[in-house]
Design a protein around this motif. Sequence first.
Motif, PDB file in Angstrom:
ATOM      1  N   GLY A  38       1.012  -0.982   0.404  1.00  0.00           N
ATOM      2  CA  GLY A  38      -0.251  -0.143   0.276  1.00  0.00           C
ATOM      3  C   GLY A  38       0.909   1.234   0.030  1.00  0.00           C
ATOM      4  N   ALA A  39       0.842   2.064  -0.792  1.00  0.00           N
ATOM      5  CA  ALA A  39       0.837   3.827  -0.757  1.00  0.00           C
ATOM      6  C   ALA A  39       0.416   4.468  -1.294  1.00  0.00           C
ATOM      7  CB  ALA A  39       2.585   3.352  -2.104  1.00  0.00           C
ATOM      8  N   SER A  40       1.306   5.552  -0.572  1.00  0.00           N
ATOM      9  CA  SER A  40       0.490   7.198  -1.467  1.00  0.00           C
ATOM     10  C   SER A  40       0.657   7.414  -2.702  1.00  0.00           C
ATOM     11  CB  SER A  40       1.416   8.300  -0.595  1.00  0.00           C
ATOM     12  OG  SER A  40       0.590   8.073   0.984  1.00  0.00           O
ATOM     13  N   ASN A  41      -0.184   8.141  -3.439  1.00  0.00           N
ATOM     14  CA  ASN A  41      -0.378   7.873  -4.847  1.00  0.00           C
ATOM     15  C   ASN A  41       1.589   8.374  -5.277  1.00  0.00           C
ATOM     16  OD1 ASN A  41      -2.408   7.746  -5.910  1.00  0.00           O
ATOM     17  ND2 ASN A  41      -3.323   9.083  -5.515  1.00  0.00           N
ATOM     18  N   VAL A  42       1.999   9.950  -4.683  1.00  0.00           N
ATOM     19  CA  VAL A  42       2.961  10.188  -4.684  1.00  0.00           C
ATOM     20  C   VAL A  42       3.461  10.680  -4.407  1.00  0.00           C
ATOM     21  CG1 VAL A  42       4.353  12.651  -6.323  1.00  0.00           C
ATOM     22  CG2 VAL A  42       1.989  11.353  -7.000  1.00  0.00           C
ATOM     23  N   PRO A  43       5.121  10.632  -3.837  1.00  0.00           N
ATOM     24  CA  PRO A  43       5.990  10.151  -4.434  1.00  0.00           C
ATOM     25  C   PRO A  43       5.851   8.274  -4.132  1.00  0.00           C
ATOM     26  CG  PRO A  43       7.648  10.685  -2.496  1.00  0.00           C
ATOM     27  CD  PRO A  43       6.035  10.759  -2.679  1.00  0.00           C
ATOM     28  N   HIS A  44       5.347   7.814  -3.044  1.00  0.00           N
ATOM     29  CA  HIS A  44       5.755   6.386  -3.361  1.00  0.00           C
ATOM     30  C   HIS A  44       5.128   5.565  -3.929  1.00  0.00           C
ATOM     31  CE1 HIS A  44       5.195   9.575   0.629  1.00  0.00           C
ATOM     32  NE2 HIS A  44       6.148   8.447   1.157  1.00  0.00           N
ATOM     33  N   ALA A  45       3.953   5.686  -4.854  1.00  0.00           N
ATOM     34  CA  ALA A  45       3.753   4.861  -5.735  1.00  0.00           C
ATOM     35  C   ALA A  45       4.792   4.546  -6.827  1.00  0.00           C
ATOM     36  CB  ALA A  45       1.929   5.332  -6.549  1.00  0.00           C
ATOM     37  N   GLU A  46       4.504   6.236  -7.165  1.00  0.00           N
ATOM     38  CA  GLU A  46       5.649   5.906  -8.344  1.00  0.00           C
ATOM     39  C   GLU A  46       7.322   5.466  -8.718  1.00  0.00           C
ATOM     40  OE1 GLU A  46       3.833  10.793  -9.818  1.00  0.00           O
ATOM     41  OE2 GLU A  46       5.428  10.283  -8.854  1.00  0.00           O
ATOM     42  N   ILE A  47       7.610   5.749  -7.397  1.00  0.00           N
ATOM     43  CA  ILE A  47       8.863   5.291  -6.574  1.00  0.00           C
ATOM     44  C   ILE A  47       8.630   4.027  -7.232  1.00  0.00           C
ATOM     45  CG2 ILE A  47      10.951   4.593  -5.186  1.00  0.00           C
ATOM     46  CD1 ILE A  47       9.702   7.330  -4.372  1.00  0.00           C
ATOM     47  N   TYR A  86       4.172   2.122   2.227  1.00  0.00           N
ATOM     48  CA  TYR A  86       5.086   2.856   2.307  1.00  0.00           C
ATOM     49  C   TYR A  86       4.546   3.967   1.954  1.00  0.00           C
ATOM     50  CZ  TYR A  86       8.970   4.704  -0.519  1.00  0.00           C
ATOM     51  OH  TYR A  86       9.863   5.526  -1.389  1.00  0.00           O
ATOM     52  N   PHE A  87       4.426   4.589   3.002  1.00  0.00           N
ATOM     53  CA  PHE A  87       3.961   6.412   2.672  1.00  0.00           C
ATOM     54  C   PHE A  87       3.781   7.032   4.170  1.00  0.00           C
ATOM     55  CE2 PHE A  87       0.979   4.221   6.153  1.00  0.00           C
ATOM     56  CZ  PHE A  87       0.655   5.495   6.797  1.00  0.00           C
ATOM     57  N   GLN A  88       4.505   5.984   5.298  1.00  0.00           N
ATOM     58  CA  GLN A  88       5.015   7.105   5.939  1.00  0.00           C
ATOM     59  C   GLN A  88       6.225   7.122   7.199  1.00  0.00           C
ATOM     60  OE1 GLN A  88       2.743   4.426   9.875  1.00  0.00           O
ATOM     61  NE2 GLN A  88       3.135   2.715   7.951  1.00  0.00           N
ATOM     62  N   VAL A 203       1.261  24.723   6.381  1.00  0.00           N
ATOM     63  CA  VAL A 203       2.115  23.748   5.717  1.00  0.00           C
ATOM     64  C   VAL A 203       1.472  22.381   5.413  1.00  0.00           C
ATOM     65  CG1 VAL A 203       3.463  22.268   7.639  1.00  0.00           C
ATOM     66  CG2 VAL A 203       3.337  24.453   8.266  1.00  0.00           C
ATOM     67  N   ILE A 204       2.269  21.758   4.221  1.00  0.00           N
ATOM     68  CA  ILE A 204       2.051  20.783   3.422  1.00  0.00           C
ATOM     69  C   ILE A 204       2.903  20.084   3.169  1.00  0.00           C
ATOM     70  CG2 ILE A 204       1.397  20.379   1.468  1.00  0.00           C
ATOM     71  CD1 ILE A 204       0.200  23.329   0.505  1.00  0.00           C
ATOM     72  N   ASN A 205       2.248  18.379   3.062  1.00  0.00           N
ATOM     73  CA  ASN A 205       3.524  17.668   3.430  1.00  0.00           C
ATOM     74  C   ASN A 205       3.854  17.598   1.917  1.00  0.00           C
ATOM     75  OD1 ASN A 205       1.767  16.705   5.303  1.00  0.00           O
ATOM     76  ND2 ASN A 205       3.785  15.648   6.031  1.00  0.00           N
ATOM     77  N   ALA A 206       5.266  16.718   1.115  1.00  0.00           N
ATOM     78  CA  ALA A 206       5.594  16.783  -0.264  1.00  0.00           C
ATOM     79  C   ALA A 206       4.822  16.383  -1.228  1.00  0.00           C
ATOM     80  CB  ALA A 206       7.226  16.746  -0.034  1.00  0.00           C
ATOM     81  N   ASN A 207       4.632  15.379  -0.282  1.00  0.00           N
ATOM     82  CA  ASN A 207       3.974  14.559  -1.118  1.00  0.00           C
ATOM     83  C   ASN A 207       2.774  15.166  -1.227  1.00  0.00           C
ATOM     84  OD1 ASN A 207       3.305  13.476   1.970  1.00  0.00           O
ATOM     85  ND2 ASN A 207       1.708  11.522   0.482  1.00  0.00           N
ATOM     86  N   TYR A 208       1.851  15.519  -0.419  1.00  0.00           N
ATOM     87  CA  TYR A 208      -0.282  16.083  -1.331  1.00  0.00           C
ATOM     88  C   TYR A 208       0.896  17.094  -2.024  1.00  0.00           C
ATOM     89  CZ  TYR A 208      -2.309  13.121   2.001  1.00  0.00           C
ATOM     90  OH  TYR A 208      -2.547  12.218   2.468  1.00  0.00           O
ATOM     91  N   ALA A 209       2.392  17.927  -1.454  1.00  0.00           N
ATOM     92  CA  ALA A 209       2.051  19.407  -2.704  1.00  0.00           C
ATOM     93  C   ALA A 209       2.735  18.629  -4.056  1.00  0.00           C
ATOM     94  CB  ALA A 209       2.938  19.731  -1.763  1.00  0.00           C
ATOM     95  N   LEU A 210       2.920  17.437  -4.091  1.00  0.00           N
ATOM     96  CA  LEU A 210       3.783  16.824  -5.843  1.00  0.00           C
ATOM     97  C   LEU A 210       1.875  16.530  -6.185  1.00  0.00           C
ATOM     98  CD1 LEU A 210       6.818  15.061  -4.226  1.00  0.00           C
ATOM     99  CD2 LEU A 210       6.846  16.901  -6.464  1.00  0.00           C
ATOM    100  N   ALA A 270      12.735  17.814  -4.276  1.00  0.00           N
ATOM    101  CA  ALA A 270      11.541  17.865  -3.127  1.00  0.00           C
ATOM    102  C   ALA A 270      11.721  16.413  -2.479  1.00  0.00           C
ATOM    103  CB  ALA A 270      10.166  17.943  -3.958  1.00  0.00           C
ATOM    104  N   VAL A 271      11.674  15.358  -2.904  1.00  0.00           N
ATOM    105  CA  VAL A 271      11.985  14.076  -2.063  1.00  0.00           C
ATOM    106  C   VAL A 271      13.793  14.107  -2.154  1.00  0.00           C
ATOM    107  CG1 VAL A 271      11.434  11.780  -1.758  1.00  0.00           C
ATOM    108  CG2 VAL A 271       9.820  13.632  -2.851  1.00  0.00           C
ATOM    109  N   ILE A 272      13.932  13.165  -1.127  1.00  0.00           N
ATOM    110  CA  ILE A 272      16.097  13.485  -1.314  1.00  0.00           C
ATOM    111  C   ILE A 272      15.821  11.529  -0.666  1.00  0.00           C
ATOM    112  CG2 ILE A 272      18.012  14.164   0.366  1.00  0.00           C
ATOM    113  CD1 ILE A 272      16.146  16.361   0.776  1.00  0.00           C
ATOM    114  N   PRO A 273      17.205  11.356  -1.348  1.00  0.00           N
ATOM    115  CA  PRO A 273      16.976   9.627  -1.030  1.00  0.00           C
ATOM    116  C   PRO A 273      17.324   9.338   0.645  1.00  0.00           C
ATOM    117  CG  PRO A 273      17.938   9.777  -3.185  1.00  0.00           C
ATOM    118  CD  PRO A 273      17.296  11.310  -2.644  1.00  0.00           C
ATOM    119  N   ALA A 274      16.627   8.254   1.108  1.00  0.00           N
ATOM    120  CA  ALA A 274      17.286   8.395   2.877  1.00  0.00           C
ATOM    121  C   ALA A 274      19.032   8.496   3.316  1.00  0.00           C
ATOM    122  CB  ALA A 274      16.584   7.683   3.105  1.00  0.00           C
TER     123      ALA A 274
END
Length: 276
Positions: A38-47, A86-88, A203-210, A270-274
Amino acid sequence: MKKWWGALLAVVLVLALAACGGKDGAQGDQEKKELVVGASNVPHAEILEKAKPILKEKGVNLKIVTFQDYILPNKALENKEIDANYFQHIPYLEAQMKENGYDFVNAGGIHIEPIGIYSKKYKSLEELPEGATIIMSNSVADHGRILSMLQEKGLIKLKDGIDKTKATVKDIVENPKKLKFKTDVDAGLLPQVYQNNEGDAVVINANYALDAGLDPAKDPIAVESPKNNPYVNIIAVRKGDENRKDIKTLVEVLQSKEIQDFIKKEYKGAVIPATE
């Protein structure tokens, strides 16, 4: 005659059992190899989509189920509707486990999404007037990171010794501009709140902003620092499943140079590798 019929029946029985066994075996193998995440649409599902063919080569058939909020992915994991999510980030996972009694574990960190403050009225945090309203999500797990950022920018001061990942508005001890905080908005609605020009800053989380077509690297008037950032987005699984071969393969692929390079190139900060 009896011997002939007996032999014939034996052959038929063997063939029938073989057919059933072969069918069940094939289905069993297929079920074991299909990994539902399970994943959020962006960026998780795209990744995950980018990782899908790589996982296929390694014998893992990935099925992606997308969610629009932060509540259902953990419920689905608890109910065994999915194998992982993969979302949290870690503080959110810890808060959800404490609140709901989930027995989940972090199977591996993948990326960081620096949270941003957006405003259609002001170009910097310093421009916010006295009494300005800052709108943030109803996810308490994100409040600490937001307040920490405001403290770093000199707008507020939190209690000494407070665990910044668990800080709330009640932990503010100094607020020179008398900022007001609205904390009852669903995280997925924040881009709409921003577009409607509500409040003074949102204040917006990056995934929702994208997902809303915003650029989290350029549009915010302030972005939290990724340095020593504890809000790593992870693969979460039920306790014990972190040792499953397909889960380990998933994490290895997502942490691979190929996928981490994709994250850097695709999301441009906007998204940075861990792994950085």
